[in-house]
Design a protein around this motif. Sequence first.
Motif, PDB file in Angstrom:
ATOM      1  N   ILE A 159      80.511 -45.335  28.370  1.00  0.00           N
ATOM      2  CA  ILE A 159      81.605 -46.472  26.967  1.00  0.00           C
ATOM      3  C   ILE A 159      81.978 -45.033  25.810  1.00  0.00           C
ATOM      4  CG2 ILE A 159      81.119 -47.667  24.962  1.00  0.00           C
ATOM      5  CD1 ILE A 159      78.499 -49.182  26.270  1.00  0.00           C
ATOM      6  N   ILE A 160      83.188 -45.547  25.513  1.00  0.00           N
ATOM      7  CA  ILE A 160      83.642 -44.371  24.433  1.00  0.00           C
ATOM      8  C   ILE A 160      84.087 -45.385  23.295  1.00  0.00           C
ATOM      9  CG2 ILE A 160      85.580 -42.513  24.694  1.00  0.00           C
ATOM     10  CD1 ILE A 160      86.343 -42.892  27.771  1.00  0.00           C
ATOM     11  N   GLY A 161      83.262 -45.214  22.389  1.00  0.00           N
ATOM     12  CA  GLY A 161      83.485 -45.640  21.499  1.00  0.00           C
ATOM     13  C   GLY A 161      84.177 -45.271  20.033  1.00  0.00           C
ATOM     14  N   LEU A 207      93.503 -37.930  29.624  1.00  0.00           N
ATOM     15  CA  LEU A 207      93.163 -37.050  28.352  1.00  0.00           C
ATOM     16  C   LEU A 207      92.345 -36.477  29.443  1.00  0.00           C
ATOM     17  CD1 LEU A 207      93.732 -37.531  25.023  1.00  0.00           C
ATOM     18  CD2 LEU A 207      95.329 -36.607  26.431  1.00  0.00           C
ATOM     19  N   LEU A 208      91.191 -37.203  29.918  1.00  0.00           N
ATOM     20  CA  LEU A 208      90.291 -36.774  30.867  1.00  0.00           C
ATOM     21  C   LEU A 208      90.874 -35.633  31.760  1.00  0.00           C
ATOM     22  CD1 LEU A 208      87.837 -40.150  30.918  1.00  0.00           C
ATOM     23  CD2 LEU A 208      87.083 -37.880  29.431  1.00  0.00           C
ATOM     24  N   ASN A 209      91.657 -35.134  32.088  1.00  0.00           N
ATOM     25  CA  ASN A 209      91.951 -34.211  33.167  1.00  0.00           C
ATOM     26  C   ASN A 209      91.220 -34.467  34.688  1.00  0.00           C
ATOM     27  OD1 ASN A 209      93.788 -33.160  32.504  1.00  0.00           O
ATOM     28  ND2 ASN A 209      92.097 -32.180  30.820  1.00  0.00           N
ATOM     29  N   ALA A 217      87.847 -36.197  24.351  1.00  0.00           N
ATOM     30  CA  ALA A 217      88.329 -36.097  26.449  1.00  0.00           C
ATOM     31  C   ALA A 217      87.355 -34.904  26.367  1.00  0.00           C
ATOM     32  CB  ALA A 217      89.840 -35.958  26.267  1.00  0.00           C
ATOM     33  N   TYR A 218      87.345 -33.557  26.045  1.00  0.00           N
ATOM     34  CA  TYR A 218      87.479 -32.550  25.366  1.00  0.00           C
ATOM     35  C   TYR A 218      85.528 -32.756  26.207  1.00  0.00           C
ATOM     36  CZ  TYR A 218      85.525 -27.733  25.188  1.00  0.00           C
ATOM     37  OH  TYR A 218      85.411 -26.347  26.118  1.00  0.00           O
ATOM     38  N   ILE A 219      84.827 -33.403  25.248  1.00  0.00           N
ATOM     39  CA  ILE A 219      83.246 -33.390  25.363  1.00  0.00           C
ATOM     40  C   ILE A 219      83.301 -34.069  26.201  1.00  0.00           C
ATOM     41  CG2 ILE A 219      81.562 -34.736  23.910  1.00  0.00           C
ATOM     42  CD1 ILE A 219      82.988 -33.435  21.717  1.00  0.00           C
ATOM     43  N   LEU A 220      83.716 -35.993  26.607  1.00  0.00           N
ATOM     44  CA  LEU A 220      83.413 -36.263  28.094  1.00  0.00           C
ATOM     45  C   LEU A 220      83.512 -36.191  29.560  1.00  0.00           C
ATOM     46  CD1 LEU A 220      82.124 -38.770  28.838  1.00  0.00           C
ATOM     47  CD2 LEU A 220      84.725 -39.808  28.314  1.00  0.00           C
ATOM     48  N   GLN A 221      84.598 -35.142  29.316  1.00  0.00           N
ATOM     49  CA  GLN A 221      85.071 -33.941  30.614  1.00  0.00           C
ATOM     50  C   GLN A 221      84.921 -33.555  30.950  1.00  0.00           C
ATOM     51  OE1 GLN A 221      88.703 -31.623  31.112  1.00  0.00           O
ATOM     52  NE2 GLN A 221      89.353 -32.384  29.025  1.00  0.00           N
ATOM     53  N   ASN A 222      83.768 -32.838  30.635  1.00  0.00           N
ATOM     54  CA  ASN A 222      82.846 -31.655  30.277  1.00  0.00           C
ATOM     55  C   ASN A 222      81.231 -32.020  29.545  1.00  0.00           C
ATOM     56  OD1 ASN A 222      84.968 -29.434  30.719  1.00  0.00           O
ATOM     57  ND2 ASN A 222      84.755 -29.717  28.384  1.00  0.00           N
ATOM     58  N   ILE A 246      75.973 -39.076  24.595  1.00  0.00           N
ATOM     59  CA  ILE A 246      77.247 -37.448  24.901  1.00  0.00           C
ATOM     60  C   ILE A 246      76.938 -37.472  23.503  1.00  0.00           C
ATOM     61  CG2 ILE A 246      78.731 -36.989  25.423  1.00  0.00           C
ATOM     62  CD1 ILE A 246      78.210 -38.635  28.072  1.00  0.00           C
ATOM     63  N   SER A 247      77.871 -38.015  22.546  1.00  0.00           N
ATOM     64  CA  SER A 247      78.168 -37.160  21.284  1.00  0.00           C
ATOM     65  C   SER A 247      78.115 -38.718  20.632  1.00  0.00           C
ATOM     66  CB  SER A 247      78.912 -36.175  21.155  1.00  0.00           C
ATOM     67  OG  SER A 247      79.332 -36.003  19.810  1.00  0.00           O
TER      68      SER A 247
END
Lengths: 276, 276, 276
Positions: B66-68, B99-101, B49-54, B36-37
């Motif tokens: 996975i959130i590293g 934060l993922l809203n 959170a902004y990048i992952l939620q979108n 993802i990034s």
Amino acid sequence: MAIITLTTDFGLKDHFVGAIKGAIYKELPDVTIVDISHNIGPFNIQECAYILQNSYKHFPEGTVHIIGVDAEPTPETKHIAVLMDGHYFICADNGIIGLLNSETPPTKIVEIAIHNADSSAFPTSEVFIRVACHIARGGTLEVVGKPYNNLHEVRDLAPSVSDGGNKISGVVLYIDNYGNVVTNIHKNFFEAYRKGRDFEIQARTKVLRKIHRKYSDIIDYNLDKSKRKGPGELLAIYNSANYIEIAIYKSNPRAGGSANSLLGLDYLDSITINFK
Amino acid sequence: MAIITLTTDFGLKDHFVGAIKGAIYKELPDVTIVDISHNIGPFNIQECAYILQNSYKHFPEGTVHIIGVDAEPTPETKHIAVLMDGHYFICADNGIIGLLNSETPPTKIVEIAIHNADSSAFPTSEVFIRVACHIARGGTLEVVGKPYNNLHEVRDLAPSVSDGGNKISGVVLYIDNYGNVVTNIHKNFFEAYRKGRDFEIQARTKVLRKIHRKYSDIIDYNLDKSKRKGPGELLAIYNSANYIEIAIYKSNPRAGGSANSLLGLDYLDSITINFK
Amino acid sequence: MAIITLTTDFGLKDHFVGAIKGAIYKELPDVTIVDISHNIGPFNIQECAYILQNSYKHFPEGTVHIIGVDAEPTPETKHIAVLMDGHYFICADNGIIGLLNSETPPTKIVEIAIHNADSSAFPTSEVFIRVACHIARGGTLEVVGKPYNNLHEVRDLAPSVSDGGNKISGVVLYIDNYGNVVTNIHKNFFEAYRKGRDFEIQARTKVLRKIHRKYSDIIDYNLDKSKRKGPGELLAIYNSANYIEIAIYKSNPRAGGSANSLLGLDYLDSITINFK
């Protein structure tokens, strides 16, 4: 297994690339997605064309190439799907297809007609993905939309010839990762005018009289190591895309400089060749 | 075929990403790994959170994320695995989940209990991979650890409302690859307070009175080309994530400037909206 | 499914990476291609070795690793294929194999003998891909070329010991994405000379007397939060590759600084350790 490639100016930080891949896998779980580049300069379709034309031919025929550069549809810029050179391209009709310099004209072009009313600021994820997955599943272009014959053309960065065929005027087409300077003068174009003559490539204050095939061709391995040319030497070469490139041997833009920085040659700057 | 995504602040030069992918493929040869990034700002869970939620919502349900970012376990920050919105998240309990809203609360949260004594400076490769592969193989969260009810909360960057509902105060949440400025004001939030009224968005010295749906909506295609607005024009738009974004039409941060550079708007700077 | 990894200095903008992947998929449609890094410093085989040695071991045995750094063949630099530590490496014999610091010597080395006369400025795409796909299909090294016993060696960045075993002199081997400074002093090397003694690590003007296992080990969680050490604190750690690293806790090179920027420690700068 079908292949879908992505060439965009989205960069590698934002959520755009991840979102697109997720949506493709959701539609087509066993597709292979390949990143060609996400670092195209924003809205720079000339740069996009250079990178894509030198990538796509290496993929198997039938590969679907999504072009996410300057892709927002407007009343004057339609979304199209194109079959050319055995490959599929999905893009906005912003001139990119003509810039790809395919040796054959497009076999088939359709205007994409599957937009919904609710289209948003992010067309690539909505429309391009649906068309790409349709083609990757073996679907036909006819289902995607009506034939389109109005392909937009933009000025190609073609070199010009003057002085009775004695002078080629080109420009810098691309600066690569090594800071090497790629001109818009293709080997075939150069050889067609050269006709075996000697020549001088003028790049700012430097003159080059030879075009090499490999970077290391400037080194004479018969000489003792202490007497050889080496890193830092300026040379001209036919690069892997067969364009004339002005390079520094073992160039490192982050240390010691590159053809780009040392000669002060940037995108669209002039390069001339005079024949003797 | 199961999908595991990676969202990290590891960057794309170091060995971390390669090492993680190798270890995942060693455990689970036919998984699909999607980046993802890897360019999240170091330890910046708001940006993550902004990048992952979108991104995550575009993937098929059951995808393992996975959130590293800020992932080192401490006595006060546990490693957790979360099922939320049909997706699995493996991360440190550093506030990122809240934060993922997500519109729905987590369905299930467990504290990961498979750490070995020998855990090192690189938790993602050791623990997260084992848990991710377990889930990707169809394993349950119950096997991973005990239920966890103590989810860490951090201050969300929510906009506030004042002046009797006549003023929204927001901040810059993200600067995207084009230098466009994403605010923390979501379309739904804005419309709930707007109630059909006119408004003024104040971004530094600039005032915007309209929010577009597409960048090119600022162009009136009925006008002659010479009289149209075009590249360089400032506008507000609902971006692809439905947040209000202050943008420059066809912005190029590396040439000519962007909303970020031209307005001097940076992460956490203020944006206010007044209703009339 | 076979795995081919790519470690290059091509960067992520140019067409090189896309072209290589296309060519591999054309030959071998169901291979898994993994990017280890494309951001190696141009021609920097020391940096390439650091990144690759800490990545490749995590992949399954039998993985094929293409090394596209300083890969142009010359009369003095042969293209080779190497089986070492159960992994295959395809590269130029520029010293990289010795720098990988494998605990076992190469099992087999062959000089690649499938070059055609028409080799160009881009050897990786032509020769390396054919060899990689041959091996990935289960082919043997014997078919690729003749045994090669003349492996090129370059100066390794090994630390030295002086003062009767009381002093280790090392250098900075790598600056990571967080700006943390990785030395060339491996845990095993350090412990072999330490013999349980106290020590002082001298990094510019700073002295460190402890080496942690995790970044957060500098925090005493028994203390009240207001009294704890935290972000910005300097520490030494065994990093995930087991080298001594000088780090800033929760370092962000883009904001507030890093060990690299704050201490002024760059690639090849000195780090010394004195035992008491």
